[in-house]
Write a protein that holds these residues in place. Structure first.
Motif, PDB file in Angstrom:
ATOM      1  N   ARG A  37       0.822  -1.479  -0.143  1.00 58.68           N
ATOM      2  CA  ARG A  37      -0.050   0.319  -0.077  1.00 58.68           C
ATOM      3  C   ARG A  37       0.425   1.210  -0.476  1.00 58.68           C
ATOM      4  O   ARG A  37       2.106   1.017   0.890  1.00 58.68           O
ATOM      5  N   PHE A  38       0.729   2.328  -0.559  1.00 63.36           N
ATOM      6  CA  PHE A  38       1.206   3.597  -1.020  1.00 63.36           C
ATOM      7  C   PHE A  38       0.179   4.362   0.254  1.00 63.36           C
ATOM      8  O   PHE A  38      -0.961   4.611  -0.086  1.00 63.36           O
ATOM      9  N   GLY A  39       0.959   5.375   0.151  1.00 62.39           N
ATOM     10  CA  GLY A  39       0.302   6.732   1.764  1.00 62.39           C
ATOM     11  C   GLY A  39       0.985   7.981   1.432  1.00 62.39           C
ATOM     12  O   GLY A  39       2.030   8.210   0.969  1.00 62.39           O
ATOM     13  N   MET A  40       0.276   8.667   2.025  1.00 66.40           N
ATOM     14  CA  MET A  40       0.752  10.056   1.488  1.00 66.40           C
ATOM     15  C   MET A  40       0.127  11.020   2.699  1.00 66.40           C
ATOM     16  O   MET A  40      -0.785  10.776   3.723  1.00 66.40           O
ATOM     17  N   GLN A  41       1.430  11.525   3.627  1.00 65.03           N
ATOM     18  CA  GLN A  41       0.735  12.727   4.701  1.00 65.03           C
ATOM     19  C   GLN A  41       0.587  14.308   3.980  1.00 65.03           C
ATOM     20  O   GLN A  41       1.404  14.477   4.186  1.00 65.03           O
ATOM     21  N   GLY A  97       5.107   7.675   1.944  1.00 65.97           N
ATOM     22  CA  GLY A  97       5.299   6.406   2.301  1.00 65.97           C
ATOM     23  C   GLY A  97       4.773   4.907   1.108  1.00 65.97           C
ATOM     24  O   GLY A  97       3.534   4.637   0.875  1.00 65.97           O
ATOM     25  N   VAL A  98       5.544   3.731   1.734  1.00 62.80           N
ATOM     26  CA  VAL A  98       5.244   2.471   1.099  1.00 62.80           C
ATOM     27  C   VAL A  98       5.352   1.476   2.238  1.00 62.80           C
ATOM     28  O   VAL A  98       6.865   0.969   3.049  1.00 62.80           O
ATOM     29  N   VAL A  99       4.483   0.634   2.510  1.00 60.35           N
ATOM     30  CA  VAL A  99       4.069  -0.300   3.435  1.00 60.35           C
ATOM     31  C   VAL A  99       3.377  -1.705   3.181  1.00 60.35           C
ATOM     32  O   VAL A  99       3.197  -1.402   2.274  1.00 60.35           O
ATOM     33  N   THR A 100       3.926  -2.220   3.493  1.00 63.58           N
ATOM     34  CA  THR A 100       3.506  -3.821   3.289  1.00 63.58           C
ATOM     35  C   THR A 100       2.675  -4.544   4.543  1.00 63.58           C
ATOM     36  O   THR A 100       3.115  -4.204   5.940  1.00 63.58           O
ATOM     37  N   THR A 101       2.184  -5.479   4.182  1.00 65.75           N
ATOM     38  CA  THR A 101       1.200  -5.906   5.796  1.00 65.75           C
ATOM     39  C   THR A 101       1.343  -7.653   6.085  1.00 65.75           C
ATOM     40  O   THR A 101       1.271  -7.810   4.529  1.00 65.75           O
ATOM     41  N   ASP A 102       1.903  -7.920   6.904  1.00 64.45           N
ATOM     42  CA  ASP A 102       2.254  -9.314   6.678  1.00 64.45           C
ATOM     43  C   ASP A 102       0.871 -10.049   7.407  1.00 64.45           C
ATOM     44  O   ASP A 102      -0.059  -9.237   7.311  1.00 64.45           O
ATOM     45  N   HIS A 158       9.378   2.062   2.885  1.00 66.15           N
ATOM     46  CA  HIS A 158      10.645   2.842   2.693  1.00 66.15           C
ATOM     47  C   HIS A 158       9.046   4.149   3.460  1.00 66.15           C
ATOM     48  O   HIS A 158       8.116   4.049   2.897  1.00 66.15           O
ATOM     49  N   ARG A 159      10.424   5.530   3.356  1.00 63.87           N
ATOM     50  CA  ARG A 159       9.056   6.378   4.390  1.00 63.87           C
ATOM     51  C   ARG A 159      10.269   8.066   4.130  1.00 63.87           C
ATOM     52  O   ARG A 159      11.061   7.920   5.082  1.00 63.87           O
ATOM     53  N   LEU A 160       9.609   8.524   3.529  1.00 66.20           N
ATOM     54  CA  LEU A 160      10.085  10.156   4.257  1.00 66.20           C
ATOM     55  C   LEU A 160       9.195  11.103   4.307  1.00 66.20           C
ATOM     56  O   LEU A 160       8.204  10.796   4.414  1.00 66.20           O
ATOM     57  N   VAL A 161       9.818  12.016   5.382  1.00 60.97           N
ATOM     58  CA  VAL A 161       9.424  12.583   6.318  1.00 60.97           C
ATOM     59  C   VAL A 161       9.207  14.156   5.902  1.00 60.97           C
ATOM     60  O   VAL A 161      10.557  14.441   5.887  1.00 60.97           O
ATOM     61  N   ASP A 162       8.441  14.842   5.898  1.00 58.52           N
ATOM     62  CA  ASP A 162       8.621  16.262   5.393  1.00 58.52           C
ATOM     63  C   ASP A 162       9.467  16.617   4.050  1.00 58.52           C
ATOM     64  O   ASP A 162      10.081  17.077   4.503  1.00 58.52           O
TER      65      ASP A 162
END
Length: 502
Positions: free
Chosen positions: A378-382, A433-438, A447-451
């Motif tokens: 899954r991909f995310g943004m904030q 950000g990009v996450v995986t779920t077990d 991987h995650r990049l903040v600000d």
């Protein structure tokens, strides 16, 4: 506003130069008086051949970094400082607020200083008596009006000085950051009064570091740097280039500066044409800002001709890109199976921007390269404020969906999150950000990049919102009108107002 507004020159500055003489020792000043053929000083050029022509009824903002010569220019125009070379032609009475408490005797009461300042500005006792009550009401400092001004706070100084200046019927009002010390309520009252003066034909010239104030209030703006006029043009154009300049890395600063200088003639002509074409009753005309990138997307930092050619075309909105407006506090979490790159914002037409217009749609875009096969991605943004408050979060899949499957290493995915900018003006920061779920439902960041990305939301015309979220709606604001004496329970008559952010 009269029909001849913006047709009569109110202020003309020609080749104004100001050199300050700096002596290393006090005795060198005395030596210079008697031995003029020798030079015991170092000349510091505060202004270098500045030209300006401002029309009656115009409001012009002067912007630039500290030490760029803004205050020196205003002092010369006000007549409190003599130029080393050049001429200044002023038409009418000038009222100037050039420093907190300037012209005030600290031992005198506020009432006495009002009389003193009014006399300096050419207001006789009879004329002062006619407006004194209005001055006192505007300043609103209560019993402190009859106390020595040395007991005043900086805010009281500002209130009283501004109240005097705007009630002496000035033809030209000069303000040098004085309003920044007042409280918010007083600032709003001042700007309302400035609008009234402008409607009556007063020429207003002021220095400020507030980009929003320049865009909201001004017809034109001028950018000074190192004592030189770099650019005069529309408020949005000048602010865009000013922000390029202050965020420029050292290696590119000289090229960016020359690129801005090359734009001056065309930007000034376009802005002046818009000022003269605007109907007298309209608000200041704010055209689309020039873009620091060419139509082909190339960087123009080292190409003044391209920068000049990019002056403005009609855009789908007024969003634009400032290359060197970047986040200085990026926090990168270690890559663990994926790599996020090229995080940016685009218009629906594919143009990269980082200065956005409230109420408009954009895409947050980034690329992800995967190091190996992985499931349930899954991909995310904030989006966060400068204080860290989270104002928006979005994921590509909901918790009940499996997510994306990446079958092999080296695969690249471009992610696009549609974003409607429902935020009040200010600077905001975006995360990616990009996450995986077990199998147990636990999330793990690949991987995650903040600000990672800084964006600025611009002030739309007639902005009335404050806070963080811009209240939007497809329906207009409604007012219901009732005849005098009729209780507000009948049918009434509806009036509709367009949303202020449109």
């Amino acid at each position: 506003m009269s029909s001849d507004m913006f047709s009569e020159v109110s202020l003309r500055v020609r080749g104004v130069t100001k050199d300050y003489l700096i002596y290393e020792r006090p005795e060198d000043r005395l030596k210079q008086m008697f031995r003029r053929k020798h030079r015991y000083y170092t000349a510091f050029p505060a202004l270098k051949g500045v030209d300006l022509e401002i029309y009656r009824g115009e409001t012009v903002g002067v912007v630039g970094r500290n030490g760029s010569g803004k205050t020196t220019l205003l002092e010369i125009i006000a007549g409190t400082l003599r130029p080393s070379a050049g001429t200044v032609e002023v038409s009418g009475r000038v009222a100037a607020l050039l420093g907190l408490g300037a012209g005030f005797n600290p031992e005198f009461t506020g009432r006495d200083n009002v009389a003193l300042n009014a006399a300096v500005l050419g207001l006789g006792p009879g004329a002062l008596a006619a407006v004194f009550d209005r001055i006192a009401a505007f300043a609103d400092i209560g019993p402190f009006l009859d106390r020595p001004v040395k007991t005043y706070s900086s805010g009281m100084f500002a209130r009283l000085a501004f109240a005097v200046a705007i009630h002496v019927d000035p033809d030209i009002l000069i303000v040098d950051e004085t309003l920044s010390v007042g409280d918010e309520a007083f600032q709003r009252k001042c700007f309302r009064r400035i609008e009234e003066l402008k409607a009556d034909g007063c020429t207003i010239l002021f220095v400020t570091h507030s980009a929003e104030t320049v865009i909201d209030l001004c017809d034109r703006a001028v950018l000074l740097d190192r004592g030189e006029r770099l650019l005069m043009g529309s408020p949005r154009t000048v602010i865009a280039q000013y922000q390029r300049l202050i965020h420029a890395p050292v290696a590119k600063a000289a090229a960016i500066r020359e690129g801005i200088r090359a734009m001056d003639g065309q930007a000034a002509a376009l802005a002046l044409a818009r000022v003269h074409e605007a109907p007298a009753h309209d608000a200041p005309a704010h055209d689309a800002p020039s873009r620091p990138v060419s139509e082909s997307g190339g960087n123009t930092d080292d190409a003044p001709a391209q920068a000049e050619a990019s002056l403005p075309g009609e855009e789908e909105d007024d969003a634009f890109l400032v290359d060197d407006f970047q986040s200085e506090n990026v926090v990168e979490f270690p890559a663990a199976g994926a790599l996020i790159e090229d995080v940016h914002v685009e218009t629906p037409g594919g143009r990269r921007v980082n200065h956005l217009v409230a109420g408009h749609d954009y895409d947050l875009v980034y690329q992800v390269t995967f190091a190996g096969a992985v499931e349930r991605v899954r991909f995310g943004m904030q989006i966060r404020t400068s204080t860290g408050l989270v104002v928006a979060t979005q994921n590509s899949q909901t918790e009940t969906e499996e997510g994306l499957s990446i079958p092999e290493a080296g695969m690249v995915r471009e992610v696009r999150f549609p974003v409607r900018v429902s935020l009040v003006p200010g600077v905001y920061f975006m995360n990616a950000g990009v996450v995986t779920t077990d199998a147990d439902g636990n999330n793990r960041y690949l991987h995650r990049l903040v600000d990672v990305l800084a964006v600025r939301v611009l002030t739309p015309p007639r902005q009335t919102a404050s806070g963080v979220i811009l209240i939007e709606g497809s329906r207009p604001v409604r007012l219901r009108r009732f005849p005098p004496g009729e209780p507000p329970t009948g049918s009434g008559t509806d009036e509709r107002l367009s949303p202020t952010h449109d």
